[in-house]
Design an enzyme around this catalytic site. Structure first.
Site, short mmCIF file in Angstrom:
data_model
loop_
_atom_site.label_atom_id
_atom_site.label_comp_id
_atom_site.label_asym_id
_atom_site.label_seq_id
_atom_site.Cartn_x
_atom_site.Cartn_y
_atom_site.Cartn_z
CE1 TYR A 61 76.07 -9.40 -14.87
CE2 TYR A 61 74.65 -7.22 -14.93
CZ TYR A 61 75.06 -8.67 -15.43
OH TYR A 61 74.62 -9.11 -16.61
CD GLN A 87 75.61 -15.91 -18.97
OE1 GLN A 87 74.79 -16.13 -18.37
NE2 GLN A 87 75.68 -15.06 -19.96
CG ASN A 101 68.53 -9.60 -16.75
OD1 ASN A 101 69.22 -10.40 -15.89
ND2 ASN A 101 69.04 -9.95 -18.05
CB SER A 116 64.67 4.11 -9.36
OG SER A 116 65.13 5.45 -8.56
CD GLN A 153 63.48 7.89 -9.31
OE1 GLN A 153 63.75 6.90 -9.69
NE2 GLN A 153 64.12 8.68 -8.68
CG HIS A 166 65.62 5.94 -13.65
ND1 HIS A 166 66.92 5.55 -14.10
CD2 HIS A 166 65.73 6.71 -12.90
CE1 HIS A 166 67.61 6.11 -13.52
NE2 HIS A 166 66.83 6.98 -12.67
CD GLU A 171 66.02 4.52 -5.08
OE1 GLU A 171 65.10 4.61 -5.63
OE2 GLU A 171 67.32 4.02 -5.70
CG HIS A 172 66.04 9.05 -5.03
ND1 HIS A 172 65.59 8.05 -5.78
CD2 HIS A 172 67.42 8.96 -5.21
CE1 HIS A 172 66.64 7.43 -6.29
NE2 HIS A 172 67.76 8.08 -5.86
CD GLU A 190 73.51 -20.50 27.66
OE1 GLU A 190 74.42 -20.88 26.85
OE2 GLU A 190 72.99 -19.44 27.63
CG HIS A 242 80.71 -23.73 26.46
ND1 HIS A 242 80.31 -24.90 25.69
CD2 HIS A 242 80.58 -22.61 25.57
CE1 HIS A 242 79.95 -24.27 24.51
NE2 HIS A 242 80.20 -23.24 24.30
#
Lengths: 435, 435
Positions: free
Chosen positions: B132, B193, B216, B239, B261, B264, B329-330, B417, B422
């Site tokens: 995406y 969709q 989003n 982020s 950063q 963003h 993250e960073h 068991e 088995h």
């Protein structure tokens, strides 16, 4: 009819197979609401709520949360309580599982470019992992080994097992498996309240980074809800097996292998596909003869009637197409030359090769994990493994010359994305004489 | 105050930091309902519903679903439409990303035991992946490279990009990046969709095995809903960057790295921690001086005021403790000897080492992925990588002798068991003379 009979020649084969394979995870608004309530209470009130729910759901009368924790003594006692045979079998299985999973460990790596820039990847085990072990009838010590040993091989410092103790009773085999696998702490709580405790932490149950292990719908729903706060393994659907047979295996063996799946529960799925109508007929007769001899006949019978199938295919190539279409959790290749089929198989959780390799061997002690992707998710998921208990960090170390070179590229791309501060940050690193 | 100021000496430091770090993913019943409706319609009515939603939400007038598909010609045209500088930068970045990710490929392996039993693991790329790519302002060609190239390195046969084309317009840089990365098909649909089409398949959009890429709240909610039908990557939070500086980096560089950063979006988080009050003061002055010069001043200003922080720590050891607490993250280690800190760092998505390695270089072209775990999930998650585009199958091939040996262990455990079928399936494989 004991089991569904299909033939790939049939006009409606595709739709019949689709109907048989269809599985939708149960969702239930009532359960969702109960689970959210439990999660919130444990998150807010910690041990206090954990004790309340445990006393209520497991019919216990715990006063102090420390009563929920089993120490080394209890684990040692459980090792003494099981039979020597059982202990030896658990230890042998554990050792084989450990050896197999050691092949899955991954090392950190890095490489240096001509200008001195270093790039790499650091592999670090998770700090702490929680393993949910169901209580009661579905208490499977083998699952304790399968969940815990890869974590320990990965280097996870602390593995916490939570398992309900209805009426205060815990299965000795489960505790013995925990002791053998190297579990660091066992807490006798279950249900959504146990998942909440692991995800948010209480005074008694430490917050973990990942929760693995199967459970009922309350446990599964709770795991789904806390996903993101912690990591979780896949939510498993019913267990399934697909047996591909060339027609030369003892039909009793094939029938029993189908049963070993069908006896799990009524929703379990056992399918045989073979390019021989005559052989399929013989397996049907074996099913007819052997089913009444099973201890768990009632469950296996329902499972076979509802979700099982014997399928006649045109040839072995069509069997392989069916494998990739179904993407089975367990795949038995009960044929002379299983190696020749493997390259064409794209989707299967575990491949049991040859007539001697029954799924039951892999379920317990061959070495590979028995926590496998169900319901066709082998298209994109893997067996539980060491890789599930580590995470990676990228390493980027630019030399001044490397930064200067990369700064020029980054500047163009950042300005193309209208991220000017990114561009200027990169441009600061371009050497003065190259600006 | 342009940015929050904290000192680890402060009595209320821990609670202040917690408040600053707190991030809860937005959930919205209204959105959930809309998304479920869209998923159901596309699942049931395929292209017809896809066209309706696309015309409605993206103000288009598509009649035939084929109009949604961009072919090789359109991709080639976009390569011609961007500037030669941009094309070269994209190609250089793509090549570096490819080389880095080639280090992540994993081979199948197996080993043979003394009795002839073979155990192993087969690594197979996913068949088909959907990426995406958001449209409009947040159309980032670099993200196309980062999502697609590891898939191609992994050996994924078909990568499908979906991206909305509001009013029929698609970003040329995005299409050019798709062409360079080797995308197989671009479909100009977006929103829930598009996720539905990828998860369930329509005549025009093929069903995929995994969906990656940011979007989003409608896209994120749809991804969450289809998880299980297909695999998804993590749902990303805002982020963040944590810069640790010893006080000897140019404060303008540090300020600009924080801005890169903060620009963003308003929820992005930029934090500096340094063991020097005097240096932190100098960075504050740089922020004051440079902020008004930014093209995205308004966004950066809000982000810094709301979620940014300058933190004074006692010493560098305390800085490392903060790294592991925040699990950023960073992470920029803007210090003399970053290597000395790395062994103690347990949780970070990407580590940018030394004063020259600004995050922006890694965002675009150093090679490692810029899709990284946010909101502390670096505790258990990894950068997007080749490993996200493959799955594993266990290989178990027992020799008759091996099966006989394992059968005995499996039999004991299975009976423990109460799984009798088995046990019997395993016992069939025990050699006659050992029964």
């Amino acid at each position: 009819m004991l089991i569904n009979r299909l033939n790939t020649f049939d006009d409606d084969f595709d739709s019949k197979l689709s109907t048989l394979l269809a599985w939708e995870e149960e969702t239930n608004d009532g359960v969702n609401k109960v689970v959210r309530g439990v999660l919130n209470e444990v998150r807010k009130r910690g041990d206090e709520a954990l004790i309340e729910y445990t006393n209520q759901f497991d019919r216990r009368s715990v006063v102090d949360a420390q009563e929920l924790v089993l120490g080394e003594e209890e684990l040692a006692a459980s090792l003494a309580a099981i039979s020597p045979d059982q202990r030896q079998a658990l230890e042998q299985a554990a050792e084989r599982i450990r050896v197999y999973h050691q092949h899955q460990t991954q090392d950190s790596w890095q490489y240096t470019e001509d200008n001195g820039t270093v790039l790499g990847q650091k592999v670090t085990p998770l700090d702490r992992v929680g393993v949910y072990v169901p209580g009661g009838k579905a208490a499977y010590p083998s699952s304790v080994l399968m969940a815990v040993i890869p974590a320990k091989v990965a280097g996870v410092e602390e593995v916490v097992v939570v398992t309900p103790a209805p009426d205060g009773v815990v299965n000795d085999m489960v505790l013995a498996a925990a002791a053998i696998a190297g579990v660091d702490r066992v807490v006798t709580v279950g249900g959504a309240q146990a998942i909440a405790a692991l995800a948010y932490g209480t005074d008694t149950v430490p917050k973990v980074d990942k929760i693995v292990g199967p459970g009922n719908i309350y446990v599964a729903t709770a795991k789904r809800e806390v996903f993101g706060v912690v990591d979780i393994d896949m939510i498993a659907g019913p267990s399934e097996i697909l047996i591909v047979c060339d027609g030369n295996t003892n039909p009793d063996w094939v029938a029993m292998d189908l049963f070993s799946q069908a006896e799990h529960d009524e929703d379990a799925q056992a399918i045989l596909v073979a390019p021989s109508e005559e052989f399929v007929e013989r397996v049907y007769q074996s099913i007819e003869a052997l089913l009444p001899t099973l201890q768990r006949e009632a469950i296996a019978k329902q499972s076979l009637a509802k979700r099982g199938a014997l399928i006649v295919a045109k040839n072995i190539e069509e069997c392989v197409d069916l494998i990739n279409h179904i993407a089975p959790e367990h795949l038995e290749l009960s044929v002379d030359d299983p190696e020749s089929l493997v390259p064409a198989i794209r989707h299967a959780g575990a491949i049991f090769m040859g007539r001697y390799t029954s799924e039951a061997l892999g379920d317990y002690c061959a070495g590979p994990n028995h926590v496998l992707p169900t319901s066709g998710t082998a298209r994109f998921s893997s067996p539980l493994g060491v890789y599930d208990y580590v995470k990676r960090s990228s390493i980027i170390s630019c030399s001044p010359a490397g930064a200067s070179e990369l700064g020029k590229i980054a500047s163009v791309l950042a300005r193309g994305e209208s991220l000017e501060a990114h561009a200027r940050s990169a441009e600061y690193r371009i050497a003065e004489d190259e600006k």
